[in-house]
Design a protein around this motif. Structure first.
Motif, PDB file in Angstrom:
ATOM      1  N   ASN A 188       0.821  -1.210   0.000  1.00 24.85           N
ATOM      2  CA  ASN A 188       0.000   0.000   0.000  1.00 24.85           C
ATOM      3  C   ASN A 188       0.855   1.260   0.000  1.00 24.85           C
ATOM      4  O   ASN A 188       0.585   2.219  -0.747  1.00 24.85           O
ATOM      5  CB  ASN A 188      -0.934  -0.016   1.213  1.00 24.85           C
ATOM      6  N   GLN A 194       2.651   1.663  -3.435  1.00 28.28           N
ATOM      7  CA  GLN A 194       1.715   2.078  -4.486  1.00 28.28           C
ATOM      8  C   GLN A 194       1.425   3.567  -4.398  1.00 28.28           C
ATOM      9  O   GLN A 194       1.313   4.257  -5.422  1.00 28.28           O
ATOM     10  CB  GLN A 194       0.406   1.276  -4.385  1.00 28.28           C
ATOM     11  N   LYS A 195       1.306   4.080  -3.186  1.00 22.03           N
ATOM     12  CA  LYS A 195       1.075   5.517  -3.016  1.00 22.03           C
ATOM     13  C   LYS A 195       2.278   6.323  -3.496  1.00 22.03           C
ATOM     14  O   LYS A 195       2.119   7.373  -4.137  1.00 22.03           O
ATOM     15  CB  LYS A 195       0.766   5.828  -1.548  1.00 22.03           C
ATOM     16  N   ARG A 212       4.483   5.372  -5.751  1.00 28.62           N
ATOM     17  CA  ARG A 212       4.483   5.263  -7.224  1.00 28.62           C
ATOM     18  C   ARG A 212       3.555   6.318  -7.830  1.00 28.62           C
ATOM     19  O   ARG A 212       3.904   6.991  -8.801  1.00 28.62           O
ATOM     20  CB  ARG A 212       4.047   3.868  -7.661  1.00 28.62           C
ATOM     21  N   LYS A 213       2.367   6.437  -7.241  1.00 29.66           N
ATOM     22  CA  LYS A 213       1.399   7.404  -7.761  1.00 29.66           C
ATOM     23  C   LYS A 213       1.898   8.835  -7.586  1.00 29.66           C
ATOM     24  O   LYS A 213       1.801   9.660  -8.503  1.00 29.66           O
ATOM     25  CB  LYS A 213       0.059   7.222  -7.043  1.00 29.66           C
ATOM     26  N   GLU A 252       2.779  -7.179  -6.975  1.00 30.06           N
ATOM     27  CA  GLU A 252       1.853  -6.075  -6.732  1.00 30.06           C
ATOM     28  C   GLU A 252       2.452  -4.717  -7.094  1.00 30.06           C
ATOM     29  O   GLU A 252       1.753  -3.838  -7.599  1.00 30.06           O
ATOM     30  CB  GLU A 252       1.426  -6.071  -5.252  1.00 30.06           C
ATOM     31  N   ILE A 253       3.748  -4.521  -6.828  1.00 32.92           N
ATOM     32  CA  ILE A 253       4.355  -3.200  -7.043  1.00 32.92           C
ATOM     33  C   ILE A 253       5.188  -3.156  -8.318  1.00 32.92           C
ATOM     34  O   ILE A 253       5.834  -2.150  -8.613  1.00 32.92           O
ATOM     35  CB  ILE A 253       5.216  -2.783  -5.840  1.00 32.92           C
TER      36      ILE A 253
END
Length: 307
Positions: free
Chosen positions: A233, A236-237, A239-240, A274-275
């Protein structure tokens, strides 16, 4: 029927259904659809006939199953909130008292959906809850008073003495009969309030006839999986925020941390998938990185786009 035709029908029906609460958007949608299809001669959605339900197409069993899945998920999520366990933290199982064979059949058909929604590994159906989940019952004086009048206090006393078997009978049959002298008094579920008591290592919640017990013990393996999910989680944040493309591969460098390292090693494949990490490497010291926190464990990471 093609996918395009199916979509058209759904949108058309949607415009008719929402017309009373969203008149302008519904009319805009309807007119745009009709200008292409020329299916209707009316010029506005508000002049069209409201759709009629096709009762033969209603799947009552499916509706029952989905309502059960929704209510069970809501109860488990409410327990998680109460005991402050995040949904990303996997838990081992929930126990659900089974009222009848039909109930169990419905539950088994939505079992995977519920497990995915509340993040538990298994659902155990209890056919006999005595000794596992203890329940208490008290009178609903407002309902009993209107129904029984002067006998209310006597019946309320009998309700307070109900055994676990009596409560189970009431929940299953939706009624229960008392002998009050020479008189038979029948109460219903609306005449009582039923509460489930927590048991060691578990938290219990109930809604009407539905009861669920959640195993809130977090084993080391569950904790490691929870750490892995939290790390994903966080990455992913980042990355965004770093404006990476969805398909960009990365290399992840992580500062060595004994508390989190085993989680990464044991769930290495899951985290990489996932990443979109080509690899994860551990480093004694990261000078130009980002400090993150995973389940109250702080460490530094660095993300590099893989060329």
């Amino acid at each position: 029927i093609s996918a395009y035709q199916t979509l058209y029908v759904c949108l058309e029906q949607l415009s008719l259904l929402i017309a009373p609460i969203s008149p302008f958007f519904a009319d805009w949608l309807y007119q745009n659809l009709n200008s292409v299809s020329q299916k209707s001669s009316v010029t506005s959605v508000h002049l069209a006939d409201y759709p009629q339900a096709h009762k033969a197409s209603i799947n009552e069993d499916l509706e029952t199953r989905m309502e059960l899945a929704q209510n069970l998920s809501s109860l488990v999520l409410s327990i998680r909130k109460k005991v402050n366990i995040k949904v990303r933290q996997p838990l081992q199982k929930i126990m659900v008292p089974v009222l009848d064979p039909t109930f169990e059949q419905h539950l088994r058909k939505v079992e995977e959906l519920i497990k995915s929604e509340v993040n538990v590994k298994e659902i155990v159906c209890l056919k006999d809850t005595e000794g596992v989940i203890n329940k208490k019952v008290k009178a609903n004086f407002k309902s009993l008073g209107a129904k029984l009048g002067k006998n209310m206090k006597n019946v309320a006393q009998l309700i307070s003495l109900m055994t676990q078997a009596d409560i189970a009978t009431l929940e299953k049959n939706k009624t229960f009969e008392f002998n009050l002298g020479n008189e038979q008094v029948v109460i219903g579920l609306e005449d009582v309030e039923i509460f489930a008591e927590d048991i060691p290592g578990w938290a219990v919640a109930n809604k009407e006839q539905l009861t669920v017990a959640l195993d809130i013990t977090i084993s080391p393996s569950l904790q490691e999986e929870g750490n892995a999910r939290e790390l994903v989680n966080r990455i992913q944040k980042i990355r965004k925020e770093s404006q990476f493309d969805l398909t960009d591969k990365i290399i992840l460098y992580i500062e060595k941390n004994d508390e989190i390292q085993s989680s990464i090693i044991n769930f290495y494949a899951y985290i990489c998938a996932e990443i979109l990490a080509e690899k994860i490497e551990f480093s004694d010291k990261i000078l130009q990185g980002i400090e993150i926190e995973v389940n109250e464990k702080s460490f530094t990471i660095q993300i590099i786009k893989h060329s």
